[in-house]
Design a protein around this motif. Structure first.
Motif, PDB file in Angstrom:
ATOM      1  N   PRO A 496      39.304 -15.698  28.072  1.00  0.00           N
ATOM      2  CA  PRO A 496      39.633 -17.122  28.215  1.00  0.00           C
ATOM      3  C   PRO A 496      39.005 -18.004  27.141  1.00  0.00           C
ATOM      4  O   PRO A 496      39.039 -19.227  27.264  1.00  0.00           O
ATOM      5  CB  PRO A 496      39.050 -17.447  29.591  1.00  0.00           C
ATOM      6  CG  PRO A 496      37.838 -16.587  29.683  1.00  0.00           C
ATOM      7  CD  PRO A 496      38.200 -15.296  28.976  1.00  0.00           C
ATOM      8  N   ALA A 497      38.435 -17.391  26.098  1.00  0.00           N
ATOM      9  CA  ALA A 497      37.723 -18.178  25.094  1.00  0.00           C
ATOM     10  C   ALA A 497      38.166 -17.879  23.662  1.00  0.00           C
ATOM     11  O   ALA A 497      37.544 -18.346  22.710  1.00  0.00           O
ATOM     12  CB  ALA A 497      36.213 -17.938  25.226  1.00  0.00           C
ATOM     13  N   GLY A 498      39.226 -17.094  23.486  1.00  0.00           N
ATOM     14  CA  GLY A 498      39.704 -16.805  22.142  1.00  0.00           C
ATOM     15  C   GLY A 498      38.746 -15.975  21.315  1.00  0.00           C
ATOM     16  O   GLY A 498      38.713 -16.098  20.081  1.00  0.00           O
ATOM     17  N   VAL A 499      37.977 -15.118  21.975  1.00  0.00           N
ATOM     18  CA  VAL A 499      37.006 -14.298  21.245  1.00  0.00           C
ATOM     19  C   VAL A 499      37.701 -13.208  20.433  1.00  0.00           C
ATOM     20  O   VAL A 499      37.286 -12.902  19.316  1.00  0.00           O
ATOM     21  CB  VAL A 499      35.992 -13.673  22.227  1.00  0.00           C
ATOM     22  CG1 VAL A 499      35.136 -12.622  21.536  1.00  0.00           C
ATOM     23  CG2 VAL A 499      35.112 -14.760  22.842  1.00  0.00           C
ATOM     24  N   TYR A 500      38.776 -12.631  20.975  1.00  0.00           N
ATOM     25  CA  TYR A 500      39.383 -11.455  20.355  1.00  0.00           C
ATOM     26  C   TYR A 500      40.727 -11.805  19.721  1.00  0.00           C
ATOM     27  O   TYR A 500      41.582 -12.425  20.350  1.00  0.00           O
ATOM     28  CB  TYR A 500      39.571 -10.346  21.393  1.00  0.00           C
ATOM     29  CG  TYR A 500      38.270  -9.932  22.047  1.00  0.00           C
ATOM     30  CD1 TYR A 500      37.367  -9.114  21.381  1.00  0.00           C
ATOM     31  CD2 TYR A 500      37.928 -10.397  23.314  1.00  0.00           C
ATOM     32  CE1 TYR A 500      36.162  -8.741  21.959  1.00  0.00           C
ATOM     33  CE2 TYR A 500      36.727 -10.036  23.907  1.00  0.00           C
ATOM     34  CZ  TYR A 500      35.846  -9.205  23.230  1.00  0.00           C
ATOM     35  OH  TYR A 500      34.652  -8.856  23.806  1.00  0.00           O
ATOM     36  N   GLU A 501      40.900 -11.380  18.488  1.00  0.00           N
ATOM     37  CA  GLU A 501      42.149 -11.624  17.759  1.00  0.00           C
ATOM     38  C   GLU A 501      42.570 -10.364  16.999  1.00  0.00           C
ATOM     39  O   GLU A 501      41.728  -9.576  16.575  1.00  0.00           O
ATOM     40  CB  GLU A 501      41.972 -12.742  16.728  1.00  0.00           C
ATOM     41  CG  GLU A 501      41.728 -14.127  17.277  1.00  0.00           C
ATOM     42  CD  GLU A 501      41.637 -15.137  16.140  1.00  0.00           C
ATOM     43  OE1 GLU A 501      42.672 -15.767  15.840  1.00  0.00           O
ATOM     44  OE2 GLU A 501      40.537 -15.271  15.560  1.00  0.00           O
ATOM     45  N   ILE A 502      43.886 -10.215  16.830  1.00  0.00           N
ATOM     46  CA  ILE A 502      44.423  -9.237  15.892  1.00  0.00           C
ATOM     47  C   ILE A 502      44.807 -10.012  14.649  1.00  0.00           C
ATOM     48  O   ILE A 502      45.677 -10.890  14.685  1.00  0.00           O
ATOM     49  CB  ILE A 502      45.640  -8.500  16.467  1.00  0.00           C
ATOM     50  CG1 ILE A 502      45.264  -7.752  17.744  1.00  0.00           C
ATOM     51  CG2 ILE A 502      46.223  -7.540  15.425  1.00  0.00           C
ATOM     52  CD1 ILE A 502      44.261  -6.642  17.545  1.00  0.00           C
ATOM     53  N   VAL A 503      44.138  -9.721  13.544  1.00  0.00           N
ATOM     54  CA  VAL A 503      44.349 -10.438  12.289  1.00  0.00           C
ATOM     55  C   VAL A 503      45.016  -9.484  11.302  1.00  0.00           C
ATOM     56  O   VAL A 503      44.611  -8.325  11.163  1.00  0.00           O
ATOM     57  CB  VAL A 503      43.005 -10.946  11.721  1.00  0.00           C
ATOM     58  CG1 VAL A 503      43.221 -11.625  10.369  1.00  0.00           C
ATOM     59  CG2 VAL A 503      42.356 -11.918  12.708  1.00  0.00           C
ATOM     60  N   GLU A 504      46.039  -9.979  10.630  1.00  0.00           N
ATOM     61  CA  GLU A 504      46.738  -9.160   9.640  1.00  0.00           C
ATOM     62  C   GLU A 504      46.524  -9.759   8.258  1.00  0.00           C
ATOM     63  O   GLU A 504      46.747 -10.951   8.039  1.00  0.00           O
ATOM     64  CB  GLU A 504      48.229  -9.080   9.960  1.00  0.00           C
ATOM     65  CG  GLU A 504      48.971  -8.074   9.120  1.00  0.00           C
ATOM     66  CD  GLU A 504      50.342  -7.718   9.664  1.00  0.00           C
ATOM     67  OE1 GLU A 504      50.977  -6.791   9.114  1.00  0.00           O
ATOM     68  OE2 GLU A 504      50.768  -8.350  10.650  1.00  0.00           O
ATOM     69  N   ASP A 505      46.069  -8.937   7.321  1.00  0.00           N
ATOM     70  CA  ASP A 505      45.882  -9.384   5.942  1.00  0.00           C
ATOM     71  C   ASP A 505      46.405  -8.295   5.008  1.00  0.00           C
ATOM     72  O   ASP A 505      47.137  -7.393   5.440  1.00  0.00           O
ATOM     73  CB  ASP A 505      44.413  -9.706   5.664  1.00  0.00           C
ATOM     74  CG  ASP A 505      43.466  -8.581   6.064  1.00  0.00           C
ATOM     75  OD1 ASP A 505      43.898  -7.406   6.025  1.00  0.00           O
ATOM     76  OD2 ASP A 505      42.298  -8.864   6.404  1.00  0.00           O
ATOM     77  N   ALA A 506      46.023  -8.382   3.767  1.00  0.00           N
ATOM     78  CA  ALA A 506      46.538  -7.435   2.775  1.00  0.00           C
ATOM     79  C   ALA A 506      46.167  -5.989   3.091  1.00  0.00           C
ATOM     80  O   ALA A 506      46.865  -5.047   2.695  1.00  0.00           O
ATOM     81  CB  ALA A 506      46.020  -7.814   1.391  1.00  0.00           C
ATOM     82  N   ASP A 507      45.075  -5.810   3.815  1.00  0.00           N
ATOM     83  CA  ASP A 507      44.628  -4.453   4.148  1.00  0.00           C
ATOM     84  C   ASP A 507      45.207  -3.950   5.462  1.00  0.00           C
ATOM     85  O   ASP A 507      44.873  -2.854   5.908  1.00  0.00           O
ATOM     86  CB  ASP A 507      43.099  -4.437   4.231  1.00  0.00           C
ATOM     87  CG  ASP A 507      42.442  -4.747   2.897  1.00  0.00           C
ATOM     88  OD1 ASP A 507      43.003  -4.332   1.857  1.00  0.00           O
ATOM     89  OD2 ASP A 507      41.389  -5.419   2.895  1.00  0.00           O
ATOM     90  N   GLY A 508      46.049  -4.772   6.098  1.00  0.00           N
ATOM     91  CA  GLY A 508      46.644  -4.368   7.370  1.00  0.00           C
ATOM     92  C   GLY A 508      46.065  -5.135   8.543  1.00  0.00           C
ATOM     93  O   GLY A 508      45.467  -6.209   8.382  1.00  0.00           O
ATOM     94  N   LYS A 509      46.211  -4.583   9.718  1.00  0.00           N
ATOM     95  CA  LYS A 509      45.748  -5.254  10.934  1.00  0.00           C
ATOM     96  C   LYS A 509      44.303  -4.859  11.250  1.00  0.00           C
ATOM     97  O   LYS A 509      43.908  -3.716  11.061  1.00  0.00           O
ATOM     98  CB  LYS A 509      46.644  -4.886  12.119  1.00  0.00           C
ATOM     99  CG  LYS A 509      48.071  -5.393  11.986  1.00  0.00           C
ATOM    100  CD  LYS A 509      48.931  -4.967  13.158  1.00  0.00           C
ATOM    101  CE  LYS A 509      50.354  -5.504  13.013  1.00  0.00           C
ATOM    102  NZ  LYS A 509      51.233  -5.070  14.131  1.00  0.00           N
TER     103      LYS A 509
END
Length: 549
Positions: A496-509
């Motif tokens: 409920p606090a936005g602690v965990y994200e899946i981030v995608e960049d040039a190196d992948g997820k």
């Protein structure tokens, strides 16, 4: 550098309702018996009450036992319940108000009070200090200490001033060892050290796994013409029923034109697309909720897991050298939707067992008298009479389960001649994301519903940024390689606090952990399907700072 140590008769971990009640009662009994007993309470929050979050409607049963003259003493119980409403939310636009006879008897609130438990705990801490208890906020108990015989001999507070790279900073300060003849763990639901104690001593052997909910709460100031001091509103149904989840909502009219609102989502939901936070935002737009919030202002936000498995999931609470009390063990009454009075009572029972042992002058041992005292108490009777709640709701579903609870409580008074068990842990019930319907949650309107980050801002959450991450992964590859393809990585939604994200960049997820946002709810430690995330205590003073929750 070796840690310095201090000696006490009793060390209590956590300045919540159970820990502070135990501390106060120990000192009362010491005075009655003309005995000097030293008691220390350590609290990881920046102040007592900073991490306390509860509805809360308080049943004063245990408080009456602890301080019979609490009203004259200035206890912050100001708003007596005057009216109970219970709704079945049939859809996003409609609801049916249930008559009093149609709801389980234990949910009625005659004689109860709408309170801020944070303020109640602040008051209890004052009483404890007046009785001679040493209360230390800002000191996080990070380690259990054991004697040569394997019994618990106390705790160690965490080191301060360690960088994220594990190096000592200029502000480095070694933690302290607090030794005690008896140590009481009162950390609240899914306590970091309590979890270790349960595992080490096998305290939950032969028990159902603990079951949990995530409670999300806000405080609103509403227009005076919409405020009804003492009104208690509970509800079931939409939106949780629509997403295949269960749980319930609450809206309590406190004093000063404030209402406490919240939604508890049971963590046994199977659809990994469910977001308890977004379910709460949807519920606020229901006409029966909106009629109070319209024109109001949101003041506070917070979230906390609750242990709701009841007596079937209650571990053995005594172990060599101490006790688990309150929600660290799981003493909440899920039918009543209340755990503060039961937590306080467990603390009172613990105090009696501890003082009795200290008076005997025998070497520290397992507090076996606690179990007898517990079984002879109204706390045991109350928990035993509601033992089938989780079984009904989890085995029979929302509608039939609720009907079974009503029959159990209103016709049989909790004395049915059988016990239902629920042996599947909450983390093990998730289905593959591909097999479940996605949920299209509406965007927040920033009037009634809000995004996570603006909500976390209202919780006054802060952690020293350059410190080791307190959300640890046993295997860092699991979130991307396993949880993401199978469950669409549910940590993105159950937190409920936005602690965990899946981030995608040039190196992948990659899996990103924003530990700075953590409100210490413990949901990740509970719901992660791989049981890969372990919450450990950060530096003292870190986390939310709730003013009136």
């Amino acid at each position: 550098m070796e840690r310095e140590s201090m000696e006490f008769d009793v060390v209590i971990v956590g300045a919540g309702p159970s820990g502070l009640s135990a501390a106060c009662r120990i000192m009362q009994l010491a005075q009655e018996n003309d005995r000097e007993i030293t008691v220390c309470v350590v609290e990881k929050g920046s102040e007592v009450g900073a991490h306390i979050l509860s509805g809360a409607v308080l049943e004063p049963h245990a408080l009456n036992e602890l301080f019979p003259t609490w009203e004259e003493m200035g206890a912050p119980l100001k708003t007596k319940v005057t009216e109970d409403h219970f709704y079945f939310y049939t859809s996003e636009k409609s609801a049916t108000k249930l008559p009093n006879f149609a709801i389980p008897k234990p949910t009625h609130n005659d004689g109860n009070y709408i309170v801020s438990m944070g303020n109640v705990c602040r008051w209890l801490a004052e009483q404890a200090e007046n009785l001679g208890v040493e209360v230390y906020p800002g000191f996080a108990a990070s380690e259990v200490l054991y004697g040569d015989d394997g019994s618990v001999k106390g705790i160690a507070t965490g080191d301060m001033g360690i960088s994220a790279a594990g190096e000592q900073k200029d502000s480095y300060m070694r933690g302290m060892e607090l030794h005690a003849r008896y140590t009481l763990f009162a950390e609240g639901c899914r306590g970091h050290l309590g979890k270790q104690i349960i595992s080490k001593f096998g305290l939950d052997d032969g028990k159902d796994p603990q079951h949990y909910g995530i409670g999300i709460k806000e405080i609103w100031e509403i227009p005076a013409d919409k405020h009804q001091p003492g009104l208690v509103v509970h509800g079931l149904g939409w939106p949780l029923k629509e997403s295949g989840s269960s749980g319930g909502a609450f809206l309590y009219h406190a004093d000063d034109n404030q209402v406490y609102i919240g939604l508890i989502t049971d963590l046994n939901y199977s659809n990994p697309h469910v977001s308890p936070y977004e379910e709460f935002q949807r519920w606020k737009h229901h006409p029966e909720t909106l009629k109070y919030l319209d024109g109001g202002t949101r003041l506070s936000y917070g979230a906390r897991a609750i242990a709701k498995g009841g007596i079937n999931s209650l571990p053995q609470m005594q172990f060599p050298g101490g006790l688990l009390i309150g929600c660290d063990a799981g003493t909440l009454n899920a039918v009543k939707i209340k755990g503060n009075h039961t937590a306080m009572k467990s603390g009172l029972i613990a105090a009696e067992a501890v003082v009795e042992a200290l008076m005997s002058d025998a070497p520290p041992a397992q507090l076996d008298s606690f179990e007898t005292k517990m079984r002879d108490s109204w706390l045991f009777d109350e928990l035993h009479s509601t033992r089938n709640f989780s079984g009904y709701m989890h085995k029979f579903g929302f509608m039939l389960g609720a009907a079974m609870v009503w029959i159990d409580q209103n016709i049989f008074g909790g004395k049915v001649p059988f016990t239902l068990h629920d042996s599947k842990p909450d983390y093990a019930v998730l289905k593959p994301a591909a097999d479940c319907a996605k949920i299209d949650y509406p965007k927040p309107d920033n009037v009634v519903s809000f995004d996570r980050l603006s909500s976390v801002f209202l919780s006054n959450t802060n952690h020293e940024e350059d410190q080791p991450c307190h959300l640890t992964l046993a295997d860092s590859s699991i979130p991307i390689e396993s949880n993401l393809p199978l469950f669409d990585e549910p940590a993105q939604r159950y937190c409920p606090a936005g602690v965990y994200e899946i981030v995608e960049d040039a190196d992948g997820k990659r899996f990103q952990i924003n530990a700075q946002n953590c409100v210490h709810c413990k949901t990740c430690d509970i719901k992660d399907p791989a049981q890969n995330i372990t919450w450990v205590t950060p530096e003292g003073f870190g986390g939310p700072t709730y003013p009136n929750m």
